[in-house]
Design an enzyme around this catalytic site. Sequence first.
Site, PDB file in Angstrom:
ATOM      1  N   GLU A  88     -19.499  -1.832   0.642  1.00 17.03           N
ATOM      2  CA  GLU A  88     -19.069  -2.102   1.762  1.00 17.03           C
ATOM      3  C   GLU A  88     -17.567  -1.540   0.771  1.00 17.03           C
ATOM      4  OE1 GLU A  88     -17.280  -5.766   2.107  1.00 17.03           O
ATOM      5  OE2 GLU A  88     -15.891  -5.608   2.544  1.00 17.03           O
ATOM      6  N   LYS A 272     -15.501 -15.715   0.064  1.00 17.80           N
ATOM      7  CA  LYS A 272     -16.359 -14.475   0.323  1.00 17.80           C
ATOM      8  C   LYS A 272     -15.854 -13.491  -0.500  1.00 17.80           C
ATOM      9  CE  LYS A 272     -18.569 -10.548   2.017  1.00 17.80           C
ATOM     10  NZ  LYS A 272     -17.394  -9.085   2.335  1.00 17.80           N
ATOM     11  N   ASP A 288     -27.434 -11.436 -12.532  1.00 20.75           N
ATOM     12  CA  ASP A 288     -28.350 -12.165 -11.635  1.00 20.75           C
ATOM     13  C   ASP A 288     -26.778 -12.423 -10.837  1.00 20.75           C
ATOM     14  OD1 ASP A 288     -28.857 -13.779  -9.451  1.00 20.75           O
ATOM     15  OD2 ASP A 288     -30.360 -14.267 -10.599  1.00 20.75           O
ATOM     16  N   HIS A 386      -8.007  -0.877   6.285  1.00 21.10           N
ATOM     17  CA  HIS A 386      -9.733  -1.233   6.753  1.00 21.10           C
ATOM     18  C   HIS A 386     -10.547   0.193   7.489  1.00 21.10           C
ATOM     19  CE1 HIS A 386     -12.729  -4.040   4.904  1.00 21.10           C
ATOM     20  NE2 HIS A 386     -13.255  -3.997   5.935  1.00 21.10           N
TER      21      HIS A 386
HETATM   22  P1  NDP Z   1     -33.757 -12.666 -21.218  1.00 26.58           P
HETATM   23  O1  NDP Z   1     -34.718 -13.790 -21.636  1.00 26.58           O
HETATM   24  O2  NDP Z   1     -34.238 -11.194 -21.011  1.00 26.58           O
HETATM   25  O3  NDP Z   1     -32.164 -12.573 -23.160  1.00 26.58           O
HETATM   26  C1  NDP Z   1     -31.809 -13.694 -23.391  1.00 26.58           C
HETATM   27  C2  NDP Z   1     -32.897 -13.587 -24.328  1.00 26.58           C
HETATM   28  O4  NDP Z   1     -32.074 -12.392 -25.362  1.00 26.58           O
HETATM   29  C3  NDP Z   1     -32.790 -15.209 -24.949  1.00 26.58           C
HETATM   30  O5  NDP Z   1     -33.217 -15.974 -24.678  1.00 26.58           O
HETATM   31  C4  NDP Z   1     -32.713 -14.310 -26.811  1.00 26.58           C
HETATM   32  O6  NDP Z   1     -34.601 -14.420 -27.040  1.00 26.58           O
HETATM   33  C5  NDP Z   1     -32.071 -12.558 -26.651  1.00 26.58           C
HETATM   34  N1  NDP Z   1     -31.013 -12.390 -26.882  1.00 26.58           N
HETATM   35  C6  NDP Z   1     -30.872 -11.361 -27.816  1.00 26.58           C
HETATM   36  N2  NDP Z   1     -29.360 -11.166 -28.688  1.00 26.58           N
HETATM   37  C7  NDP Z   1     -28.609 -12.172 -28.414  1.00 26.58           C
HETATM   38  C8  NDP Z   1     -27.865 -12.651 -28.399  1.00 26.58           C
HETATM   39  N3  NDP Z   1     -26.667 -11.740 -28.798  1.00 26.58           N
HETATM   40  N4  NDP Z   1     -26.923 -13.631 -27.150  1.00 26.58           N
HETATM   41  C9  NDP Z   1     -28.588 -14.916 -27.300  1.00 26.58           C
HETATM   42  N5  NDP Z   1     -29.739 -14.015 -26.970  1.00 26.58           N
HETATM   43  C10 NDP Z   1     -29.810 -12.950 -27.218  1.00 26.58           C
HETATM   44  O7  NDP Z   1     -32.794 -12.640 -20.269  1.00 26.58           O
HETATM   45  P2  NDP Z   1     -32.259 -14.211 -19.642  1.00 26.58           P
HETATM   46  O8  NDP Z   1     -32.766 -15.401 -20.625  1.00 26.58           O
HETATM   47  O9  NDP Z   1     -30.799 -14.224 -19.977  1.00 26.58           O
HETATM   48  O10 NDP Z   1     -31.975 -14.465 -18.166  1.00 26.58           O
HETATM   49  C11 NDP Z   1     -31.677 -13.755 -17.262  1.00 26.58           C
HETATM   50  C12 NDP Z   1     -32.969 -13.305 -16.262  1.00 26.58           C
HETATM   51  O11 NDP Z   1     -33.303 -14.689 -15.969  1.00 26.58           O
HETATM   52  C13 NDP Z   1     -31.929 -12.964 -15.406  1.00 26.58           C
HETATM   53  O12 NDP Z   1     -32.290 -11.463 -14.120  1.00 26.58           O
HETATM   54  C14 NDP Z   1     -31.984 -14.195 -13.501  1.00 26.58           C
HETATM   55  O13 NDP Z   1     -32.109 -13.162 -12.556  1.00 26.58           O
HETATM   56  C15 NDP Z   1     -33.372 -15.169 -13.877  1.00 26.58           C
HETATM   57  N6  NDP Z   1     -33.655 -15.852 -13.569  1.00 26.58           N
HETATM   58  C16 NDP Z   1     -32.455 -16.823 -13.707  1.00 26.58           C
HETATM   59  C17 NDP Z   1     -32.636 -17.668 -13.083  1.00 26.58           C
HETATM   60  C18 NDP Z   1     -32.165 -18.915 -11.991  1.00 26.58           C
HETATM   61  O14 NDP Z   1     -30.518 -17.795 -12.064  1.00 26.58           O
HETATM   62  N7  NDP Z   1     -31.667 -20.356 -11.691  1.00 26.58           N
HETATM   63  C19 NDP Z   1     -33.926 -18.434 -12.812  1.00 26.58           C
HETATM   64  C20 NDP Z   1     -35.152 -17.901 -13.176  1.00 26.58           C
HETATM   65  C21 NDP Z   1     -34.749 -16.889 -13.806  1.00 26.58           C
HETATM   66  P3  NDP Z   1     -34.661 -14.910 -28.009  1.00 26.58           P
HETATM   67  O15 NDP Z   1     -34.296 -16.086 -28.465  1.00 26.58           O
HETATM   68  O16 NDP Z   1     -35.947 -15.003 -28.021  1.00 26.58           O
HETATM   69  O17 NDP Z   1     -34.393 -13.357 -29.589  1.00 26.58           O
END
Ligand code: NDP
Length: 430
Positions: A88, A272, A288, A386
């Site tokens: 936009e 918005k 997201d 705009h």
């Molecule tokens: P990821 O699972 O890709 O990454 C998060 C993981 O990274 C953690 O669970 C942890 O895993 C690891 N990690 C490494 N360093 C850190 C740190 N400093 N702090 C925290 N965790 C760390 O992503 P997200 O779980 O954040 O999920 C985001 C995605 O989920 C987005 O793409 C979204 O679109 C999607 N999503 C959204 C939904 C919704 O909004 N309703 C539903 C389902 C999915 P570990 O403990 O294994 O190391």
Amino acid sequence: MATISATKRSSRLPGFYRLSLAERVAVVARWASLDKAEQKTLMEQGLTAAHAGQMIENGLGTFALPLGVAVNFLINDRDYLIPMAVEEPSVVAAVSHAAKLVRAGGGFHTEATAPVMIGQVQVLDVHNLAAAAGAILQNKAALMAAADDCSTSIVRRGGGSRDVQVRAFDQSPVGPMLVVHLLYDTRDAMGANAINTAVEAIAPMIEELSGGRVNLRILSNLTDRRLATARCTIPVAALEHREMDGAVVARQVAEANAFAVVDPYRAATHNKGIMNGIDAVCVATGNDWRAIGAGAHAYAARDGQYRALTDWHVDENGDLFGEITLPLAVGIVGGATRVHPTAQVVMKILDVGSATELAQVMAAVGLAQNLAAIKALATTGIQHGHMRMHARQVALAAGARAEQVDEISAQLIADKNIRVAYARELLMQT
Ligand code: NDP
């Protein structure tokens, strides 16, 4: 290329908008110490079709959006350049203008809660809701320990379970229902995967304790435990606008906000505008934006009526005070942030150290974007600023080449006829 130390760099970049694209990238590269490969990622599309095809199903290619950078942001005494991916026109210019006004009052002051998400477990076929709720709460510690076993890395970083809460619904379209909330600190992640894994893991325990049947196990996007706040005060003198006195502008901005506090029809447009800025940073950072939008709008309706997410009022000194609080479940690890090459360069430009810092930056962007919109509406009207950018889009839509856009859009404005058909006519004459 010489780099600028993070403590000395200023996001006040006068005339930045007048530079050529290559010059702008060079300025940002110097600011954020980007190497040649990172600069190339910005200028040429970072995400290849092959890479994109690994990210989603049935991939065909990519869909590019303009990426710009907002200037002038001073947040908690630190300068930030704010990358924004948005189609936009006017969004980036407007937010930069508002950030300059806020800078005149010392910049934004922000804070955020701990990044605590809510995971929900839906329990049905429960004979005695109160007894089931009691059994679950008595075993809170065991449930939290089981949830913590799912992500040792988040727990090691100081995150993990914070509480278990139970909500009973005596009536629903399918009968009585118990909803169990797991509160879980996801540290620097948005946390969907950690939360969803944890609630799936504790669901069998909840069935056993409640004697009921579990259906859904999923995070809530109404992340009202994970809030960010931004505040600012703009000196009344900085609000002077053409022949309008600063005090009049301040009063009319406060009146515009009041409109969105009482009227949901106005509040939808007001919010918005806030999300114009926040979503653009979400997209640029690989976060997201659907999740953030869902949370923001649900939070705006938390007292039963959908309202403005902001407060603007004239303070005791006659200056304009603004504040926003909203849920911002954003991450700096995981999701597309680590996968999308452009998002990685964007994170380097933003240079935030934690998910809560990113949330605070986004809250400041939302507040600035809102100020820009309601100040324009309360003074000259939104179309005035705009039209220049709109005319450029009309020229592009009519088929103007990059080098023709300036001339054609200027002619459209001069002739007060900003229409694609007229732009085509002009192009045929060139
Ligand atoms: P990821 O699972 O890709 O990454 C998060 C993981 O990274 C953690 O669970 C942890 O895993 C690891 N990690 C490494 N360093 C850190 C740190 N400093 N702090 C925290 N965790 C760390 O992503 P997200 O779980 O954040 O999920 C985001 C995605 O989920 C987005 O793409 C979204 O679109 C999607 N999503 C959204 C939904 C919704 O909004 N309703 C539903 C389902 C999915 P570990 O403990 O294994 O190391």
